[in-house]
Motif scaffolding. Structure first.
Motif, PDB file in Angstrom:
ATOM      1  N   ILE A   1     -43.764  29.688  -1.504  1.00 18.49           N
ATOM      2  CA  ILE A   1     -43.633  29.209  -0.129  1.00 18.49           C
ATOM      3  C   ILE A   1     -42.268  28.557   0.035  1.00 18.49           C
ATOM      4  O   ILE A   1     -41.918  27.637  -0.706  1.00 18.49           O
ATOM      5  N   ARG A   2     -41.491  29.034   1.000  1.00 18.37           N
ATOM      6  CA  ARG A   2     -40.201  28.426   1.329  1.00 18.37           C
ATOM      7  C   ARG A   2     -40.433  27.489   2.511  1.00 18.37           C
ATOM      8  O   ARG A   2     -40.958  27.907   3.538  1.00 18.37           O
ATOM      9  N   THR A   3     -40.076  26.229   2.338  1.00 15.96           N
ATOM     10  CA  THR A   3     -40.255  25.241   3.399  1.00 15.96           C
ATOM     11  C   THR A   3     -38.898  24.665   3.793  1.00 15.96           C
ATOM     12  O   THR A   3     -37.894  24.922   3.119  1.00 15.96           O
ATOM     13  N   ASP A   4     -38.899  23.859   4.843  1.00 11.78           N
ATOM     14  CA  ASP A   4     -37.658  23.201   5.229  1.00 11.78           C
ATOM     15  C   ASP A   4     -37.298  22.073   4.263  1.00 11.78           C
ATOM     16  O   ASP A   4     -36.225  21.502   4.338  1.00 11.78           O
TER      17      ASP A   4
ATOM     18  N   LEU B   1     -52.152  28.244   5.895  1.00  9.40           N
ATOM     19  CA  LEU B   1     -51.839  29.313   4.940  1.00  9.40           C
ATOM     20  C   LEU B   1     -52.774  29.151   3.771  1.00  9.40           C
ATOM     21  O   LEU B   1     -52.981  28.099   3.247  1.00  9.40           O
TER      22      LEU B   1
ATOM     23  N   ARG C   1     -42.338  21.917   6.993  1.00  5.81           N
ATOM     24  CA  ARG C   1     -42.645  23.103   7.782  1.00  5.81           C
ATOM     25  C   ARG C   1     -42.443  24.353   6.927  1.00  5.81           C
ATOM     26  O   ARG C   1     -41.440  24.487   6.230  1.00  5.81           O
ATOM     27  N   ILE C   2     -43.416  25.259   6.957  1.00  4.97           N
ATOM     28  CA  ILE C   2     -43.309  26.518   6.220  1.00  4.97           C
ATOM     29  C   ILE C   2     -42.374  27.463   6.964  1.00  4.97           C
ATOM     30  O   ILE C   2     -42.561  27.726   8.147  1.00  4.97           O
ATOM     31  N   LEU C   3     -41.355  27.959   6.271  1.00  5.47           N
ATOM     32  CA  LEU C   3     -40.408  28.911   6.857  1.00  5.47           C
ATOM     33  C   LEU C   3     -40.817  30.348   6.545  1.00  5.47           C
ATOM     34  O   LEU C   3     -40.679  31.227   7.386  1.00  5.47           O
ATOM     35  N   SER C   4     -41.303  30.577   5.319  1.00  4.73           N
ATOM     36  CA  SER C   4     -41.758  31.911   4.926  1.00  4.73           C
ATOM     37  C   SER C   4     -42.620  31.772   3.678  1.00  4.73           C
ATOM     38  O   SER C   4     -42.628  30.728   3.025  1.00  4.73           O
ATOM     39  N   HIS C   5     -43.339  32.850   3.379  1.00  2.81           N
ATOM     40  CA  HIS C   5     -44.116  32.874   2.142  1.00  2.81           C
ATOM     41  C   HIS C   5     -44.161  34.298   1.610  1.00  2.81           C
ATOM     42  O   HIS C   5     -43.990  35.251   2.359  1.00  2.81           O
ATOM     43  N   GLU C   6     -44.370  34.401   0.300  1.00  2.00           N
ATOM     44  CA  GLU C   6     -44.441  35.708  -0.343  1.00  2.00           C
ATOM     45  C   GLU C   6     -45.553  35.669  -1.384  1.00  2.00           C
ATOM     46  O   GLU C   6     -45.614  34.767  -2.216  1.00  2.00           O
TER      47      GLU C   6
ATOM     48  N   ASP D   1     -53.740  33.985   5.779  1.00  2.00           N
ATOM     49  CA  ASP D   1     -52.689  33.506   6.677  1.00  2.00           C
ATOM     50  C   ASP D   1     -53.282  33.342   8.068  1.00  2.00           C
ATOM     51  O   ASP D   1     -53.568  34.316   8.743  1.00  2.00           O
TER      52      ASP D   1
END
Length: 71
Positions: free
Chosen positions: A15-18, A71, A2-7, A66
């Protein structure tokens, strides 16, 4: 995963995921550097398999869209 955030940065997408941290960095119009780590940040050690950024062609333009389910 699951994607938590992206920059989106000037040199790519992080991409920060779980399940970890993923980076996609376009190098040429045919090459993308892909990195993944379970740690909170990427290693600062130089990669032995990547040509240094200054030794390659000019930056590649890219875009990120997005959407509600992608994404």
């Amino acid at each position: 995963m699951r994607i938590l955030s992206h920059e989106v940065g000037p040199d790519g997408l992080t991409i920060r995921t779980d399940g970890g941290l993923l980076a996609l960095n376009p190098r040429t119009d045919r090459t993308v550097r892909v990195r993944f780590t379970l740690a909170d940040a990427f290693s600062q050690k130089p990669s032995l398999t990547v040509v240094p950024v200054g030794a390659q062609s000019p930056p590649v333009s890219f875009s990120v869209a997005d959407g509600p389910d992608c994404l």
